[in-house]
Design a protein around this motif. Structure first.
Motif, short mmCIF file in Angstrom:
data_model
loop_
_atom_site.label_atom_id
_atom_site.label_comp_id
_atom_site.label_asym_id
_atom_site.label_seq_id
_atom_site.Cartn_x
_atom_site.Cartn_y
_atom_site.Cartn_z
N ILE A 1 31.84 11.53 3.00
CA ILE A 1 32.55 10.33 3.45
C ILE A 1 31.37 9.12 3.70
CG2 ILE A 1 34.10 9.25 5.02
CD1 ILE A 1 35.45 11.98 5.04
N TRP A 2 30.52 9.42 4.66
CA TRP A 2 29.88 8.34 5.21
C TRP A 2 28.41 8.10 4.59
CZ3 TRP A 2 31.82 5.52 8.74
CH2 TRP A 2 33.06 6.08 9.20
N VAL A 3 28.12 8.84 3.84
CA VAL A 3 26.79 8.44 2.95
C VAL A 3 27.44 7.19 1.92
CG1 VAL A 3 25.29 8.77 1.19
CG2 VAL A 3 25.52 10.52 3.34
N PRO A 4 28.35 7.63 1.20
CA PRO A 4 28.99 6.42 0.29
C PRO A 4 29.31 5.08 1.23
CG PRO A 4 29.89 8.41 0.08
CD PRO A 4 29.19 8.68 1.19
N LYS A 5 29.79 5.25 2.49
CA LYS A 5 30.19 4.32 3.28
C LYS A 5 28.96 3.27 3.61
CE LYS A 5 34.54 5.53 5.42
NZ LYS A 5 35.39 4.77 5.05
N LEU A 6 27.98 3.75 3.88
CA LEU A 6 26.78 3.03 4.25
C LEU A 6 26.32 2.17 3.24
CD1 LEU A 6 24.48 2.23 6.46
CD2 LEU A 6 23.06 4.01 5.42
N SER A 7 26.31 2.66 2.00
CA SER A 7 25.93 1.64 0.75
C SER A 7 27.13 0.68 0.72
CB SER A 7 26.05 2.84 -0.42
OG SER A 7 25.72 1.70 -1.67
N ALA A 8 28.22 0.96 0.77
CA ALA A 8 29.32 -0.12 0.66
C ALA A 8 29.27 -0.94 1.89
CB ALA A 8 30.88 0.75 0.80
N MET A 9 28.96 -0.74 3.02
CA MET A 9 28.95 -1.50 4.44
C MET A 9 27.73 -2.38 3.92
SD MET A 9 29.64 1.15 7.27
CE MET A 9 29.27 0.09 8.78
N SER A 10 26.86 -1.98 3.69
CA SER A 10 25.37 -2.78 3.45
C SER A 10 25.15 -3.58 2.05
CB SER A 10 24.37 -1.93 3.55
OG SER A 10 24.12 -1.06 2.61
N GLY A 11 26.47 -3.48 1.17
CA GLY A 11 26.32 -4.09 -0.06
C GLY A 11 25.34 -3.49 -0.92
N GLY A 12 24.98 -2.28 -0.73
CA GLY A 12 24.04 -1.52 -1.74
C GLY A 12 22.65 -1.62 -1.14
N ALA A 13 22.33 -2.27 0.03
CA ALA A 13 21.09 -2.73 0.71
C ALA A 13 20.50 -1.42 1.17
CB ALA A 13 20.95 -3.68 1.52
N LEU A 14 21.42 -0.37 1.80
CA LEU A 14 20.79 0.65 2.33
C LEU A 14 21.88 1.92 1.80
CD1 LEU A 14 21.00 -0.52 6.21
CD2 LEU A 14 19.15 0.00 4.85
N SER A 15 20.94 2.96 1.96
CA SER A 15 21.60 4.40 1.84
C SER A 15 20.76 5.51 2.49
CB SER A 15 21.34 4.67 0.27
OG SER A 15 20.11 4.77 -0.42
N VAL A 16 21.13 6.52 2.43
CA VAL A 16 20.70 7.74 3.30
C VAL A 16 20.39 8.93 2.44
CG1 VAL A 16 20.86 6.90 5.63
CG2 VAL A 16 22.54 8.26 4.43
N GLU A 17 19.53 9.73 2.39
CA GLU A 17 19.28 10.96 2.09
C GLU A 17 19.52 11.90 3.08
OE1 GLU A 17 16.44 13.78 -0.69
OE2 GLU A 17 15.93 11.77 -0.22
N LEU A 18 20.51 12.88 3.37
CA LEU A 18 20.51 13.58 4.59
C LEU A 18 19.97 15.08 4.12
CD1 LEU A 18 23.96 12.44 6.02
CD2 LEU A 18 21.64 11.61 6.64
N LEU A 19 19.06 15.53 4.89
CA LEU A 19 18.29 16.84 4.60
C LEU A 19 18.62 17.85 5.41
CD1 LEU A 19 14.67 15.17 3.92
CD2 LEU A 19 16.43 15.77 2.16
N PRO A 20 18.80 19.10 4.93
CA PRO A 20 19.17 20.41 5.91
C PRO A 20 18.17 20.47 6.99
CG PRO A 20 19.00 21.01 3.64
CD PRO A 20 18.85 19.59 3.57
N ILE A 21 18.56 21.23 8.02
CA ILE A 21 17.40 21.82 9.05
C ILE A 21 16.40 22.43 8.26
CG2 ILE A 21 18.70 23.89 9.35
CD1 ILE A 21 17.85 23.29 12.38
N GLY A 22 15.08 22.00 8.64
CA GLY A 22 13.97 22.60 8.04
C GLY A 22 13.65 22.33 6.69
N ALA A 23 14.20 21.16 6.19
CA ALA A 23 13.82 21.04 4.68
C ALA A 23 12.41 20.38 4.51
CB ALA A 23 14.82 20.00 4.05
N VAL A 24 11.96 19.63 5.40
CA VAL A 24 10.75 18.97 5.37
C VAL A 24 9.66 19.57 6.38
CG1 VAL A 24 9.37 17.07 5.51
CG2 VAL A 24 11.54 16.83 4.35
#
Length: 366
Positions: A69-92
């Motif tokens: 729900i919320w990752v697509p909303k950020l792109s929509a809210m920012s007109g495509g200027a912002l997006s996020v890649e959410l990584l699970p715990i310990g991924a990096v």
């Protein structure tokens, strides 16, 4: 070549009666070729993708809902200027090392809980999960957003992890139910109960009311309940406990919970934050707050639906402590909060702010 929007639009009503068919075609091709060249020349703003490590396992409720729900909303809210890649715990990096990784620019940000860093200073435990303090996640979230919470966390980060981190927002999304194999209908019945609890505030508070804390990994909770090594467990939200099958062997959950609601927060690399426009920073703040408002309400509905279903299940009894027992548990917990607040100057600062808010919220009598 003029920029698109500066040239005169092609008029469909232009008189072309005197132009031959071949000339008409050539004129149209020339116009279209110029239009394409102009569009190619228009500068395109590149999307900024923020890599953020979370405190959630891949596929769990929070990460799934945010991604859906919320990752697509950020792109929509920012007109495509912002997006996020959410990584699970310990991924990096390990979960206790995300502030250092964000500060160094290895990650752009973190969605985590500050009580992971209690080993750095007890203030992080006092801030991250003030066990038994709040009746609802909304109360704790208000401390963060409308009282002193976010500013206090920022000061802790500045002092202990350097000055290259910016706290965007904070607040819990759920309150944990207590998994119980033998009925604990009142606070008095907590005496002698063997309860799985992590070391720190939780263990000390259960000890304060006469229980016997047992420190075991989360992965061993089911077996410990099944074999009687523990009678109860500080585990997770009611819906998560149900999904893990705990109520098959521990059919007396205390719900709504009486103890834990971990304070989640979003912090970013400060240089990355400052590289964003003022509009983009505002969008991120609004987006994060809206996402966690949604998570709290969605989690609450999931818990309520689970409690209603459990109430119809043979052999399962959902226990709801009285307001008097909850307040008495809070009073006992206060003894521990005050002891821990004496362990460092920062812990004292956090306790002073929490205490001020708890009075204002009517959760402390004096």
């Amino acid at each position: 070549m003029p920029w698109l929007g500066q040239s005169q639009p092609f008029q469909s009503g232009t008189d072309v009666s005197g132009i031959s068919g071949g000339a008409k075609t050539m004129k149209l091709k020339t116009f279209l070729a110029g239009l394409v060249a102009t569009m190619i020349a228009i500068p395109v703003t590149a999307e900024t993708t923020l890599r953020i490590q979370t405190a959630q396992n891949s596929g769990d409720f929070v990460l799934t809902r945010l991604n859906k729900i919320w990752v697509p909303k950020l792109s929509a809210m920012s007109g495509g200027a912002l997006s996020v890649e959410l990584l699970p715990i310990g991924a990096v990096v390990p979960h206790r090392e995300t502030p250092q990784a964000v500060s160094a620019g290895i990650l752009d940000g973190e969605f985590t809980v500050s009580n992971y860093f209690a080993g750095t200073d007890p203030a992080f435990a006092m801030f991250g999960d003030l066990i038994a303090a709040y009746d609802t996640p909304d109360q704790a979230q208000t401390f963060c957003r409308n009282h002193q919470g976010r500013d206090i966390l920022q000061s802790l980060y500045d002092k202990h992890f350097g000055s290259n981190l910016h706290v965007v927002g904070c607040g819990p999304y759920s309150r944990e139910a207590l998994v119980v194999a033998k009925p604990i209908p009142t606070l008095a019945d907590m005496k002698g109960v063997k309860v799985r609890a992590p070391e720190g505030l939780a263990a000390e508070i259960f000890r304060e009311v006469g229980a016997t804390p047992v420190s075991i990994p989360f992965s061993e909770v089911y077996t410990a309940l099944e074999t009687g090594l523990v009678d109860a467990a500080d585990a997770s939200a009611l819906v998560n406990n149900e999904q893990l099958g705990f109520h098959k062997i521990a059919p007396y959950p205390i719900y709504p919970g009486i103890h834990s609601q971990a304070m989640a927060h979003f912090a970013m690399n400060k240089s990355k934050w400052e590289s964003l426009s003022e509009q983009e920073r505002s969008i991120l703040e609004v987006w994060y707050n809206a996402a966690y408002d949604d998570l709290r309400r969605a989690a609450d509905l999931e818990d309520r639906a689970t409690a209603a279903e459990l109430a119809t299940r043979e052999g399962v009894h959902v226990i709801d402590w009285s307001a008097a027992d909850r307040q008495a548990f809070r009073a006992a917990a206060r003894n521990v909060w005050e002891r821990v607040s004496q362990q460092s100057d920062d812990a004292a600062m956090v306790w002073a702010a929490q205490q001020d808010y708890l009075h204002k919220a009517g959760l402390l009598d004096n």
